[in-house]
Design a protein around this motif. Structure first.
Motif, short mmCIF file in Angstrom:
data_model
loop_
_atom_site.label_atom_id
_atom_site.label_comp_id
_atom_site.label_asym_id
_atom_site.label_seq_id
_atom_site.Cartn_x
_atom_site.Cartn_y
_atom_site.Cartn_z
N HIS A 218 -2.35 -58.37 -21.15
CA HIS A 218 -2.32 -56.98 -20.49
C HIS A 218 -3.61 -56.71 -19.77
CE1 HIS A 218 -5.67 -55.90 -23.24
NE2 HIS A 218 -4.95 -56.52 -24.31
N LYS A 219 -3.68 -55.69 -19.02
CA LYS A 219 -4.72 -55.31 -18.19
C LYS A 219 -5.36 -54.06 -18.59
CE LYS A 219 -3.34 -58.47 -15.24
NZ LYS A 219 -4.04 -59.88 -14.92
N GLU A 238 -12.72 -56.34 -21.04
CA GLU A 238 -12.64 -57.19 -19.95
C GLU A 238 -13.93 -58.18 -19.82
OE1 GLU A 238 -9.71 -55.97 -16.32
OE2 GLU A 238 -11.70 -54.47 -16.68
#
Length: 260
Positions: A218-219, A238
C-alpha cells in the motif's frame, strides 16, 4: 483531558493533532483583553439590534471551513522566542502571525437572548488543532458589528474521547481505593484508531515484533500493525531511503514481548 499511563504514554505524540469539540457561550456587547470573561473590559457598546436565530445561524455558517485567525495576545504562541502572554503582561501589543484553521461544524444551540443591552447565545463548534475559540467569538461579534467575547467554554471532545466518558480525580481516587481503576481505563489503541490498520499473519508478526524493515502492499505514509489476535504491535512509516519499504516508528512489543 486524555491522560496516558503505562504503555499509553507512547502514543501521546499522535494525539496532539486531534480535532476538538467545544460547547461555548458568546456575549455581544463588550470585548476583553483576554477575549474571554476573565479579562478587563476593552470596549463596550450597547446592542441596539435584535437578531433572530435564523440571522445568527447564517452568520455562523460564514465561519465554517478554512478561516484565518490572529492568536490573542493572552496566549502561549511564541514570537521572537517569547510567549505572547508575556508581552501582554508588560502592556505590549505586537504583530502576531496569522494561522489557518478549520471550522468543521459551528451550530447555534440556544435562543438568542437580549440581556442588559447585551446579546447572549450558546454554540457548539468542532474545529482543528490550533483554533482559538475565544478569537472565533470575537470575530463573530465583529461580523455583527459589535465588540464581543467568549463568556463560557467547555471542551466536550478531543479526537475519539468524549466528556461523558471522563472521570474526575475524586472518582478515580475512589475507584483506586476499591481496586477497580483498571475497569475504566481505555486501551491505548483508541488513541491511534485514526491511522489505517494492517493485520499481519504469524510469520510477519514475528518480524514486526523484532523491528524488521518490511515491504507492505500500500502507499500509506503511516499505519498501525496488528496481529491476527487484534493486538497492536507497532506503528510503521515509510522508509526514507528504501522505496517500497517501511520501518517501525513506534514499537509496542520489544524482543517478542508486550510492553507494559
Amino acid at each position: 483531558m486524555p491522560i496516558c499511563i503505562g504503555k499509553g504514554t507512547k502514543v501521546v505524540e499522535y494525539m496532539s493533532g486531534y480535532e476538538k469539540e467545544y460547547n461555548g457561550e458568546l456575549t455581544i456587547g463588550y470585548s476583553t483583553t483576554t477575549e474571554d470573561r476573565s479579562g478587563d473590559i476593552l470596549e463596550s457598546q450597547a446592542v441596539t439590534e435584535s437578531w433572530t436565530k435564523e440571522q445568527i445561524e447564517r452568520v455562523l455558517d460564514e465561519f465554517i471551513g478554512s478561516i484565518v485567525q490572529v492568536p490573542p495576545m493572552y496566549s502561549a504562541v511564541k514570537v521572537n522566542g517569547k510567549r505572547l502572554y508575556e508581552y501582554a503582561r508588560e502592556g505590549k501589543v505586537i504583530e502576531r502571525p496569522k494561522r489557518h484553521v478549520q471550522i468543521k461544524r459551528l451550530q447555534l444551540t440556544s435562543d438568542v437572548e437580549l440581556k442588559n443591552d447585551q446579546v447572549v447565545f450558546r454554540f457548539n463548534v468542532l474545529c482543528s488543532k490550533g483554533t482559538y475559540v475565544r478569537t472565533l467569538a470575537v470575530d463573530i461579534g465583529k461580523r455583527l458589528g459589535y465588540p464581543a467575547h467568549m463568556s463560557d467554554l467547555v471542551r466536550v471532545g478531543a479526537g475519539p474521547y468524549q466528556l461523558e466518558d471522563s472521570f474526575t480525580f475524586e472518582q478515580l481516587e475512589s475507584l483506586k481505593e476499591k481496586g477497580s481503576l483498571h475497569t475504566v481505563l481505555q486501551p491505548f489503541e483508541t488513541a491511534i484508531n485514526h491511522f489505517p490498520k494492517v493485520v499481519v499473519d504469524t510469520e510477519m508478526e514475528s518480524l514486526v515484533k523484532n523491528g524488521a524493515v518490511l515491504p507492505f502492499d500500500h502507499k500509506w505514509a503511516r499505519f498501525s500493525v496488528y496481529n491476527e489476535a487484534r493486538e497492536c504491535l507497532a506503528i510503521y512509516k515509510e522508509h526514507p531511503n528504501k522505496e517500497g519499504k517501511y520501518k517501525p516508528e513506534k514499537m509496542f512489543w520489544i524482543g517478542g514481548q508486550p510492553m507494559h
